[in-house]
Design an enzyme around this catalytic site. Structure first.
Site, PDB file in Angstrom:
ATOM      1  N   HIS A   1       6.588  24.711 -20.875  1.00  0.00           N
ATOM      2  CA  HIS A   1       7.650  25.653 -21.251  1.00  0.00           C
ATOM      3  C   HIS A   1       8.324  25.063 -22.492  1.00  0.00           C
ATOM      4  CE1 HIS A   1       6.873  26.659 -17.065  1.00  0.00           C
ATOM      5  NE2 HIS A   1       7.537  27.790 -17.218  1.00  0.00           N
TER       6      HIS A   1
ATOM      7  N   GLU B   1       4.313  28.337 -24.791  1.00  0.00           N
ATOM      8  CA  GLU B   1       5.558  29.122 -24.747  1.00  0.00           C
ATOM      9  C   GLU B   1       5.190  30.590 -24.583  1.00  0.00           C
ATOM     10  OE1 GLU B   1       8.981  28.734 -24.649  1.00  0.00           O
ATOM     11  OE2 GLU B   1       8.987  30.922 -24.712  1.00  0.00           O
TER      12      GLU B   1
ATOM     13  N   ASP C   1       1.372  31.880 -20.513  1.00  0.00           N
ATOM     14  CA  ASP C   1       2.166  31.514 -19.344  1.00  0.00           C
ATOM     15  C   ASP C   1       1.852  30.050 -19.011  1.00  0.00           C
ATOM     16  OD1 ASP C   1       2.985  30.996 -16.730  1.00  0.00           O
ATOM     17  OD2 ASP C   1       2.739  33.091 -16.133  1.00  0.00           O
ATOM     18  N   GLY C   2       2.852  29.215 -19.099  1.00  0.00           N
ATOM     19  CA  GLY C   2       2.638  27.779 -18.895  1.00  0.00           C
ATOM     20  C   GLY C   2       2.130  27.453 -17.502  1.00  0.00           C
TER      21      GLY C   2
ATOM     22  N   ASP D   1       9.357  22.447 -17.717  1.00  0.00           N
ATOM     23  CA  ASP D   1      10.779  22.656 -18.037  1.00  0.00           C
ATOM     24  C   ASP D   1      11.093  24.160 -18.084  1.00  0.00           C
ATOM     25  OD1 ASP D   1      13.371  22.297 -18.932  1.00  0.00           O
ATOM     26  OD2 ASP D   1      12.787  21.882 -21.009  1.00  0.00           O
TER      27      ASP D   1
HETATM   28  C1  SAM Z   1      14.351  25.339 -20.890  1.00  0.00           C
HETATM   29  S1  SAM Z   1      13.457  26.140 -22.131  1.00  0.00           S
HETATM   30  C2  SAM Z   1      12.383  24.921 -22.752  1.00  0.00           C
HETATM   31  C3  SAM Z   1      13.002  23.841 -23.557  1.00  0.00           C
HETATM   32  C4  SAM Z   1      12.028  22.844 -24.115  1.00  0.00           C
HETATM   33  N1  SAM Z   1      11.115  22.331 -23.093  1.00  0.00           N
HETATM   34  C5  SAM Z   1      12.781  21.692 -24.723  1.00  0.00           C
HETATM   35  O1  SAM Z   1      13.071  20.718 -24.013  1.00  0.00           O
HETATM   36  O2  SAM Z   1      13.074  21.740 -25.910  1.00  0.00           O
HETATM   37  C6  SAM Z   1      12.345  27.143 -21.219  1.00  0.00           C
HETATM   38  C7  SAM Z   1      11.376  27.929 -22.090  1.00  0.00           C
HETATM   39  O3  SAM Z   1      10.360  28.482 -21.261  1.00  0.00           O
HETATM   40  C8  SAM Z   1       9.988  29.745 -21.772  1.00  0.00           C
HETATM   41  N2  SAM Z   1       9.295  30.409 -20.658  1.00  0.00           N
HETATM   42  C9  SAM Z   1       9.794  31.140 -19.632  1.00  0.00           C
HETATM   43  N3  SAM Z   1       8.811  31.461 -18.763  1.00  0.00           N
HETATM   44  C10 SAM Z   1       7.664  30.907 -19.238  1.00  0.00           C
HETATM   45  C11 SAM Z   1       6.325  30.826 -18.768  1.00  0.00           C
HETATM   46  N4  SAM Z   1       5.961  31.400 -17.617  1.00  0.00           N
HETATM   47  N5  SAM Z   1       5.426  30.145 -19.505  1.00  0.00           N
HETATM   48  C12 SAM Z   1       5.779  29.529 -20.663  1.00  0.00           C
HETATM   49  N6  SAM Z   1       7.033  29.580 -21.173  1.00  0.00           N
HETATM   50  C13 SAM Z   1       7.970  30.237 -20.465  1.00  0.00           C
HETATM   51  C14 SAM Z   1      11.297  30.348 -22.198  1.00  0.00           C
HETATM   52  O4  SAM Z   1      11.076  31.359 -23.164  1.00  0.00           O
HETATM   53  C15 SAM Z   1      12.007  29.115 -22.803  1.00  0.00           C
HETATM   54  O5  SAM Z   1      11.744  29.013 -24.164  1.00  0.00           O
END
Ligand code: SAM
Length: 270
Positions: free
Chosen positions: A41, A113, A138-139, A159
């Site tokens: 994520h 992402e 999707d992560g 995350d």
């Molecule tokens: C808490 S933020 C991530 C912050 C990043 N890891 C950092 O530390 O800089 C969560 C991210 O996950 C993305 N997201 C939400 N659901 C997701 C999924 N199923 N797969 C991948 N990304 C996703 C959101 O758009 C968001 O940008």
């Protein structure tokens, strides 16, 4: 997908999580053998602290903003501060950028992402890093397919934004499936602590995957605020040698400035 990390980038929880990530990466860098980083994520990778999102919440100002004059002799903390400073005043690096900057030619980053805007920004940001790859996906769905990494060493950062009602379960399930494929990897799993019971339940689910070594790290603001997240945790599965010490010493310098406290609990092993 309503969550946008730009509102929260550089807050106390981000600082704690990114310090932990840097500590883990520095550990992996101690050996010549290559390693892989999977960031499930990833976010957009860099955040404008002068932008309207950051300005609206003021979270970064009370987070990384308070470390602007901090200098440290500690390896983890000074490396983290250097990486932040390298991005220039007013920009805060996200997890994929921190990782990309530390990669050697033999190492590799896959940053996933799902949000199309953030994924597009991330792809542009990571272009100059030949060993970093951004995926719009999707992560959770991609994670199992990426494991075990051919390098057989690495860190997986999970995350999520925990927007969906059942996201704690989804994250725990994704971790369990990943752990079955790559039990020797280091995993860092971030979670918000809005209720102690919910957070403890989540940690229990992660432990149920059969993990032998798990350190739980909680950070909390001394004066909790009604309108924003005031406590968060990180589960570190298979933490590096002396990780707890390293983090404890970094936190001793950082947390007083953030007006936050930390707690370490070995949930398994230790
Ligand atoms: C808490 S933020 C991530 C912050 C990043 N890891 C950092 O530390 O800089 C969560 C991210 O996950 C993305 N997201 C939400 N659901 C997701 C999924 N199923 N797969 C991948 N990304 C996703 C959101 O758009 C968001 O940008």
């Amino acid at each position: 997908m309503n969550y946008r990390h730009a509102f929260h980038a550089g807050n106390f929880a981000d600082v704690a999580k990114h310090l932990a990530l840097v500590a883990i990466l520095l550990h992996l860098l101690k050996k010549q053998a290559p390693f892989a980083v999977v960031d499930t994520h990833a976010g957009r990778g860099a955040y404008d602290l002068g932008g309207k999102e950051a300005q609206r919440t003021g979270e970064a100002e009370r987070g990384i903003g308070r470390l602007a004059d901090l200098r440290s002799e500690l390896t983890t903390l000074s490396s983290y501060l250097d990486l932040v400073h390298e991005c220039g005043v007013g920009t805060y690096p996200g997890s994929p950028l921190l990782a990309a900057k530390l990669l050697r030619p033999q190492d590799r980053l896959v940053a996933i992402e799902k949000h199309p805007d953030d994924a597009a920004a991330l792809a542009v940001l990571l272009k100059p890093f030949p060993k970093a790859r951004a995926e719009t996906a999707d992560g959770y769905a991609r994670l199992a397919a990426l494991l075990p990494p051919p390098e057989r060493r690495g860190v997986i950062l999970i995350d999520p934004s925990y927007e969906a009602e059942d996201e704690f379960q989804t994250a725990a399930r994704a971790f369990a499936a990943a752990y079955r494929r790559f039990a020797t990897g280091i995993y860092a799993i971030w979670f918000p602590v809005k209720s102690r019971a919910e957070a403890d339940g989540f940690c229990g689910e992660v432990l149920a995957a059969g993990t032998a070594k798990v350190l739980r790290l909680d950070v909390a603001l001394v004066a909790p605020a009604e309108d924003r997240l005031s406590a968060a945790g990180l589960l570190v599965v298979n933490p590096p040698y002396r990780f707890e010490d390293e983090m404890g010493r970094a936190f001793a310098e950082v947390l007083p400035l953030l007006e936050a406290t930390a707690r370490f609990d070995w949930l398994a092993g230790g």
